[in-house]
Design a protein around this motif. Sequence first.
Motif, PDB file in Angstrom:
ATOM      1  N   VAL A   1       1.052  34.933  -1.734  1.00 33.84           N
ATOM      2  CA  VAL A   1       0.184  35.107  -0.607  1.00 33.84           C
ATOM      3  C   VAL A   1      -1.402  34.863  -1.578  1.00 33.84           C
ATOM      4  N   ILE A   2      -1.291  33.992  -0.722  1.00 38.31           N
ATOM      5  CA  ILE A   2      -2.883  33.332  -0.054  1.00 38.31           C
ATOM      6  C   ILE A   2      -4.297  33.440  -0.437  1.00 38.31           C
ATOM      7  N   PHE A   3      -4.792  34.169  -1.322  1.00 39.39           N
ATOM      8  CA  PHE A   3      -5.806  34.560  -0.886  1.00 39.39           C
ATOM      9  C   PHE A   3      -7.279  33.607  -1.495  1.00 39.39           C
ATOM     10  N   PRO A   4      -8.433  34.284  -0.708  1.00 41.41           N
ATOM     11  CA  PRO A   4     -10.363  33.397  -1.350  1.00 41.41           C
ATOM     12  C   PRO A   4     -10.232  33.713  -2.985  1.00 41.41           C
ATOM     13  N   SER A   5     -10.500  33.222  -3.841  1.00 40.71           N
ATOM     14  CA  SER A   5     -10.721  33.705  -4.919  1.00 40.71           C
ATOM     15  C   SER A   5     -12.401  34.304  -5.301  1.00 40.71           C
ATOM     16  N   HIS A   6     -12.922  33.886  -3.757  1.00 41.73           N
ATOM     17  CA  HIS A   6     -14.549  34.777  -4.354  1.00 41.73           C
ATOM     18  C   HIS A   6     -14.594  35.196  -2.709  1.00 41.73           C
ATOM     19  N   THR A   7     -13.689  36.905  -3.981  1.00 37.52           N
ATOM     20  CA  THR A   7     -13.646  38.291  -3.685  1.00 37.52           C
ATOM     21  C   THR A   7     -13.582  39.407  -4.418  1.00 37.52           C
ATOM     22  N   MET A   8     -13.596  40.305  -4.720  1.00 39.45           N
ATOM     23  CA  MET A   8     -12.943  41.520  -5.456  1.00 39.45           C
ATOM     24  C   MET A   8     -12.222  41.351  -5.612  1.00 39.45           C
ATOM     25  N   VAL A   9     -11.467  42.163  -7.135  1.00 32.19           N
ATOM     26  CA  VAL A   9     -10.345  41.801  -7.696  1.00 32.19           C
ATOM     27  C   VAL A   9      -9.379  42.381  -6.697  1.00 32.19           C
ATOM     28  N   ALA A  10      -9.605  43.878  -6.140  1.00 31.88           N
ATOM     29  CA  ALA A  10      -9.305  44.944  -5.109  1.00 31.88           C
ATOM     30  C   ALA A  10      -8.187  43.779  -4.325  1.00 31.88           C
ATOM     31  N   SER A  11      -8.355  42.733  -3.755  1.00 32.11           N
ATOM     32  CA  SER A  11      -8.551  41.579  -2.390  1.00 32.11           C
ATOM     33  C   SER A  11      -7.121  41.683  -2.861  1.00 32.11           C
TER      34      SER A  11
ATOM     35  N   PRO B   1      -5.202  31.977  -5.853  1.00 29.65           N
ATOM     36  CA  PRO B   1      -6.230  31.451  -4.807  1.00 29.65           C
ATOM     37  C   PRO B   1      -6.881  30.319  -4.558  1.00 29.65           C
ATOM     38  N   VAL B   2      -7.397  29.743  -3.514  1.00 34.11           N
ATOM     39  CA  VAL B   2      -8.379  29.264  -3.149  1.00 34.11           C
ATOM     40  C   VAL B   2      -9.618  29.196  -2.948  1.00 34.11           C
ATOM     41  N   ASP B   3     -10.232  28.186  -2.529  1.00 33.68           N
ATOM     42  CA  ASP B   3     -11.726  28.313  -3.207  1.00 33.68           C
ATOM     43  C   ASP B   3     -12.036  28.176  -1.270  1.00 33.68           C
ATOM     44  N   CYS B   4     -13.330  28.486  -1.544  1.00 34.69           N
ATOM     45  CA  CYS B   4     -14.102  28.920  -0.398  1.00 34.69           C
ATOM     46  C   CYS B   4     -15.465  27.540   0.429  1.00 34.69           C
TER      47      CYS B   4
ATOM     48  N   ALA C   1      -7.852  24.385   2.329  1.00 35.20           N
ATOM     49  CA  ALA C   1      -8.021  24.657   1.351  1.00 35.20           C
ATOM     50  C   ALA C   1      -6.384  25.294   1.194  1.00 35.20           C
ATOM     51  N   VAL C   2      -6.378  25.792   2.397  1.00 34.04           N
ATOM     52  CA  VAL C   2      -5.258  27.290   2.814  1.00 34.04           C
ATOM     53  C   VAL C   2      -4.421  26.693   3.212  1.00 34.04           C
TER      54      VAL C   2
END
Length: 365
Positions: free
Chosen positions: A77-87, A100-103, A113-114
Amino acid sequence: MPFFNYQAAFSGRESAFLDLIRNVIRRGAFILQQDLADFEAHLAAYLGVRHAIGVGNATDGLHMAFRAAGIGPGDEVIFPSHTMVASPASAALCGAQVVPVDCGPDHLIDPEAVARAITPRTRAILPVHLNGRTCAMDPILALAERHRLVVIEDAAQALGSKYKGRFAGTFGLAAAFSFYPAKILGCFGDGGAVVTDDDAVARRIRLLRDHGRNEQGEVECWGLNSRLDNLQAAVLDFQFRDYGAVIARRRALAQLYDEGLRDLPELRLPPAPGSDPDHFDVFQNYEIEAERRDELREHLKRHGIGTLIQWGGKAVHQFEGLGLRASLPATEALFRRCLMLPMNLTLSDDDVEYVCGCIRAFYGR
Ligand SMILES: Cc1ncc(COP(=O)(O)O)c(C=O)c1O
């Protein structure tokens, strides 16, 4: 001026809240009752979705959405690392590998990046609509379609924000909103909702939030106890009536910040309200990038102004205990420069002018 004043946020309407709470108590209506059904119906109608399901918090909501989408061990699952850990926690707790990917310059997930992070095991993308701004969803949806990926939206910070006229939370298979007290629509504790247009996903989430039980009390699967309390739903439904005015005021405050700060070359500001026709932002936060950020923060503190650097000043991949090895230069640079200025309905125009004046003085302007 604290960054957020929990007492002041609600005290203006204390007697109305107390009446409402008394009313719920007198009815003894606490779990899965009418106020919850009413709030769910109003939220679904506002967003134009088929289903809104009140849950314990957005983290559980995202987790149940991933479970309903069948995400599990072996999936990425791809997510942006600029987020709360909850995501990402919501997907990691399904057993998936989170990537994790960049913003991008807008601080939100970078579609390029995705694209680079997709592998044969990728099953889902988790865009996070941070700070009340919806991600540019066209390239994300195009990637999802091309690679047959599920999109689950983290709309915890984005109720009411839009991209190309469409609400955050209405692009993917499902989305979760948070009603944590400091959110634009906040309750008196934890709260959240999942929204979806998919009848089967909605049914699954209704089961998952209530121990896997269906309306007859038959247990169909392992579930959680993650229902939005009826009392919290009543509090939310009451406040939701003026939600349009609340958003308008936040946009007006953002406009004032923009006017007070936009000529400072040491800062990078969020796009001003209305400056980008593709986006309607609701300013859950007003996050700037600033040169000499830490000194500026100290200076503002000395002048009685509270600010915030989100999530302990780290991107998710920078928490070593999570074991996510990655080098994400844009995200890492952002965390050296980002600062949230006060943004809430207790602020007056003069408060914003005072903050701007203090920032200008810091940079000698
Ligand atoms: C981007 C984001 N995702 C998820 C969450 C988790 O929401 P909750 O606290 O309702 O679980 C938050 C909470 O602040 C958030 O900001």
